[in-house]
Design a protein around this motif. Structure first.
Motif, short mmCIF file in Angstrom:
data_model
loop_
_atom_site.label_atom_id
_atom_site.label_comp_id
_atom_site.label_asym_id
_atom_site.label_seq_id
_atom_site.Cartn_x
_atom_site.Cartn_y
_atom_site.Cartn_z
N GLY A 219 0.80 -1.21 0.00
CA GLY A 219 0.00 0.00 0.00
C GLY A 219 0.84 1.27 0.00
N ASN A 220 2.13 1.13 -0.22
CA ASN A 220 3.02 2.29 -0.22
C ASN A 220 3.11 2.99 -1.57
N PHE A 221 2.84 2.23 -2.65
CA PHE A 221 2.99 2.77 -3.99
C PHE A 221 1.74 3.53 -4.42
N VAL A 222 1.95 4.72 -4.98
CA VAL A 222 0.85 5.54 -5.49
C VAL A 222 0.92 5.52 -7.02
N PRO A 223 -0.10 5.01 -7.72
CA PRO A 223 -0.04 4.90 -9.19
C PRO A 223 -0.36 6.20 -9.91
N VAL A 224 0.31 7.26 -9.50
CA VAL A 224 0.15 8.59 -10.08
C VAL A 224 1.53 9.06 -10.54
N ILE A 225 1.62 9.63 -11.74
CA ILE A 225 2.91 10.16 -12.20
C ILE A 225 3.28 11.34 -11.32
#
Length: 367
Positions: A219-225
Motif C-alpha cells: 500500500g506504499n505505492f501511489v499509481p500517479v505520475i
C-alpha cells in the motif's frame, strides 16, 4: 568529479583524436535554410527538465526567425517514437523534428528507421561509447536516480530503497512516469532491482519488478505520475526521479513545501539521454541547427545550469569553459561515488523485462 570519470573512462583515445567530421552543408547554409523553414517541432521537453525552459529560450533569442513548436511536453520516450511513426507522412505541426530519449531508445529508433544521421560540429567531444558511429543518436546529458521528498509530510526521510517498504510510507511513494513507456520510470525499476544485489540488466529488471510489487502490495505505492505539483499537493509525497529533475523541483518549490533530495545509498544508477533527428522531420535544417545549438558551449552550459551533466562536460572542464558558480550548485561528488553507468545491453535487457512484466507482476496502472 568522480562521476565524470566513471562515464567517460571507456571513451577511446583514438575516438577523441578523430579529425572533425565534414558536413554536406556549412553551418551558415544550415542556418539560412532553417530560417527559411521558420519552425522547429520538439517533443517531450518539459521546461523544468534539465533546464530546458532556459535552453529553449536561448535558442529562440539566438534565432528569433524560428518558431519553436513544443509538442506534448510530458511524453515519455516510447511516446516520442510513436509520434514519429504516426506522423511520418504528415508534414504538419504534429510531426516532431527532433527527439530526446533514453539511451535504450536511440538504437531502437535507428533500427526502426526513425532517425537520420547528423554529426554536430563538436562531435569529437562526445565520448565514443555513448554515440552512434554513424550519427543517428548521441548522448546529451546524464544524472542519477534520486528521491524527492516532501518534508512537511514525511517525518523520517528515506535514505535507501529498502526504506521505502516501511509502513510509515504508506500511500506516499510514486514514480515520475509510466514504467511501460517512460525511460525515467523504467530505469527507476532497474535501480530498485540493483539495490537488492541483482546484476544490472534483466536480473535487476525482474528484481525491480518484485520490489515494486512488494511496494504496491504494502500500500506504499501511489499509481500517479509524480512531479513537483503532486508532491506539493501531498498526492505523491515521495517521488523517484532523476536528480536534476528533483533539484529543479526543489528550486521551483522554493521551500513551500520544504523538500530534500536524496541519492540512495545503494542502487545508485546513472542514466544517459540521447538526441536524434527524425527521419521524417518536416524541418530538417531547423533540426540540425537545434542540434548545433544544444552541443555548443552555450547549449551545454544551459543543461548544466539545469543540474544535468552535459555530454561535453569533460572537454569543456579541461578547456576551462565551466563557470565555478555552476559547479558550486551541483550536489557533492561523494553522493555519486557509487554511481553505476549501465551498458546499452544492460539497459535494453532491463527495458524488455520491465515493459513486458509490469502489468503482470506489479499490476498498477500508472497515469
Amino acid at each position: 568529479m568522480k562521476i565524470q570519470k566513471l562515464l567517460f573512462a571507456s571513451a577511446s583515445v583514438a575516438g577523441l583524436l578523430l579529425a572533425p567530421v565534414a558536413q554536406a552543408q556549412s553551418l551558415a547554409e544550415i542556418e539560412a535554410a532553417a530560417k527559411a523553414e521558420g519552425m522547429l517541432s520538439t517533443i517531450a521537453l518539459p521546461h523544468d527538465w534539465c533546464g530546458y525552459g532556459n535552453v529553449i529560450a536561448g535558442f529562440k533569442a539566438k534565432y528569433p526567425e524560428i518558431t519553436v513548436n513544443e509538442l506534448n511536453p510530458d511524453a515519455g520516450s516510447a511516446d516520442e517514437l510513436e509520434a514519429v511513426k504516426a506522423n511520418k507522412d504528415n508534414k504538419g505541426p504534429q510531426a516532431p523534428d527532433v527527439l530526446d530519449v533514453g539511451l535504450a531508445f536511440g538504437p531502437q529508433a535507428k533500427a526502426e528507421g526513425l532517425t537520420q544521421a547528423y554529426k554536430v560540429a563538436t562531435w569529437d567531444e562526445i565520448p565514443e561509447n555513448i554515440k552512434d558511429p554513424e550519427g543517428h543518436w548521441y548522448a546529451d546529458y546524464y544524472g542519477v536516480m534520486s528521491f524527492l521528498v516532501n518534508k512537511d509530510l514525511v517525518e523520517t526521510v528515506p535514505q535507501d530503497w529498502a526504506d521505502l517498504l516501511k509502513p510509515e510510507y504508506a500511500g506516499m511513494v510514486s514514480l515520475a512516469g509510466d514504467p511501460r513507456a517512460s525511460n525515467q520510470a523504467i530505469l527507476a525499476v532497474l535501480a530498485a532491482g540493483m539495490s537488492t544485489g541483482a546484476a544490472p540488466g534483466e536480473a535487476a529488471g525482474k528484481a525491480g519488478l518484485e520490489f515494486f510489487k512488494a511496494l504496491n502490495d504494502a500500500g506504499n505505492f501511489v499509481p500517479v505520475i509524480g512531479k513537483a505539483g503532486t508532491l506539493a499537493q501531498g498526492t505523491t509525497p515521495i517521488v523517484i526521479m532523476w536528480d536534476y529533475n528533483a533539484l529543479s523541483a526543489r528550486d521551483t518549490l522554493a521551500g513551500n513545501p520544504p523538500v530534500e533530495v536524496i541519492v540512495p545509498k545503494t542502487g545508485v544508477l546513472a542514466g544517459v539521454y540521447v538526441q536524434a533527428i527524425s527521419a521524417y522531420a518536416p524541418q530538417p535544417n531547423a533540426a540540425k541547427l537545434w542540434m548545433e545549438y544544444l552541443y555548443s558551449d552555450e547549449g551545454q552550459l544551459g543543461w548544466l545550469a539545469g543540474y544535468c551533466h552535459p555530454a561535453r562536460f569533460n572537454a569543456m572542464a579541461a578547456a576551462g569553459k565551466i563557470p565555478q558558480d555552476l559547479m558550486d550548485k551541483l550536489p557533492p561528488a561523494e553522493a555519486y561515488e557509487a554511481a553505476y553507468f549501465p551498458t546499452l545491453e544492460e539497459v535494453d535487457a532491463n527495458k524488455a523485462a520491465v515493459v513486458e512484466g509490469w502489468d503482470a507482476i506489479v499490476g498498477a496502472n500508472v497515469e
